[in-house]
Design an enzyme around this catalytic site. Structure first.
Site, PDB file in Angstrom:
ATOM      1  N   THR A 104      -6.269  -0.705  -4.555  1.00  0.00           N
ATOM      2  CA  THR A 104      -5.339  -1.868  -4.556  1.00  0.00           C
ATOM      3  C   THR A 104      -3.596  -1.131  -4.020  1.00  0.00           C
ATOM      4  O   THR A 104      -3.771   0.590  -3.930  1.00  0.00           O
ATOM      5  CB  THR A 104      -4.521  -1.411  -6.313  1.00  0.00           C
ATOM      6  OG1 THR A 104      -4.094  -1.581  -6.523  1.00  0.00           O
ATOM      7  CG2 THR A 104      -4.832  -0.521  -6.951  1.00  0.00           C
TER       8      THR A 104
ATOM      9  N   CYS B  71      -0.322  -6.174  -0.487  1.00  0.00           N
ATOM     10  CA  CYS B  71      -1.093  -6.713  -1.752  1.00  0.00           C
ATOM     11  C   CYS B  71      -2.606  -6.812  -1.201  1.00  0.00           C
ATOM     12  O   CYS B  71      -2.106  -7.309  -0.314  1.00  0.00           O
ATOM     13  CB  CYS B  71      -0.429  -6.956  -2.826  1.00  0.00           C
ATOM     14  SG  CYS B  71      -1.238  -7.337  -4.331  1.00  0.00           S
TER      15      CYS B  71
END
Length: 234
Positions: free
Chosen positions: A83, A197
């Site tokens: 992440t 992302c």
């Protein structure tokens, strides 16, 4: 082959992509029946997402530090945090375990410089676009100028990630939002776009952008494979 340690679950939609890409790369490099030696500790994203939006970063960090320690105990040789946003806590994770921590911004920074892009646009969650932890790594570590979308565009990009991509929804209207944000960054001088992302590549492909797209998920997965296979291919 070294064992890759993955902290996943944020969201599991992109963690599944890490698993797929890592294994595809190992197969391409070692042969058709080869696959990656890895461990994944997949967290429950719900408590972490709430902690993010409530500003309880210490609580979120504690969950990831525990995950990293579990990977170490399981025999991992490195830590890959699947992440971008939670790299805000990268230093805490690095301090908690003596394993190499492969930071997600570094492969993107190297890819940008290799492509000759000195100014990059950054798309991601509001935390990634608005805080300095990711932008500073690109600027100070790789000499890049980083542009982010306007405030209204940042709000839309952020909402689409959490309300759609993280729950497996891929919506054409949202793709247009990202296309417009990319075009606006290009008009301001961006020479490449960092998909900051790990879910964005579920929505956006290179065909959606006139500028090169640098997918942090895919680049991070490649860095993990490079680490795992260092010396093995010879």
């Amino acid at each position: 082959m070294r064992t890759i340690g993955l902290i996943g679950g944020m969201s599991w939609e992109s963690s599944a992509e890490y698993y797929r890409v890592i294994n595809q790369l190992v197969r391409e490099r070692l042969g058709p029946l080869r696959s990656a030696q890895l461990l994944m500790y997949s967290v429950d994203f719900g408590p972490i997402e709430r902690a993010q939006h409530e500003g309880r970063w210490d609580d979120a960090a504690a969950i990831l530090v525990d995950a990293a320690r579990r990977l170490q105990a399981g025999g991992a040789d490195c830590v890959i945090l699947c992440t971008n946003t939670m790299h805000l806590m990268a230093e805490r994770i690095q301090a908690a375990v003596p394993l190499p921590f492969l930071h997600i911004a570094d492969p993107a920074g190297r890819a940008a410089t290799q492509a000759g892009a000195l100014t990059v646009g950054l798309l991601g969650t509001a935390f990634t676009m608005e805080r300095d932890f990711f932008k500073d790594r690109l600027a100070h570590g790789h000499g890049l100028t980083v542009l982010v979308p306007s405030a209204p565009e940042r709000s839309q990009v952020h909402r689409i990630i959490y309300e759609e991509l993280c729950v497996g929804k891929v919506i054409d209207e949202s793709r247009e939002v990202y296309r417009r944000a990319i075009a606006a960054l290009a008009a301001r001088g961006a020479q490449a776009i960092i998909l900051g992302c790990t879910e964005i590549s579920l929505l956006i492909r290179q065909s959606d952008s006139a500028l090169p797209l640098l997918d942090t998920m895919a680049l991070h997965a490649q860095a993990a494979v490079d680490f795992a296979l260092a010396g093995d291919e010879a």
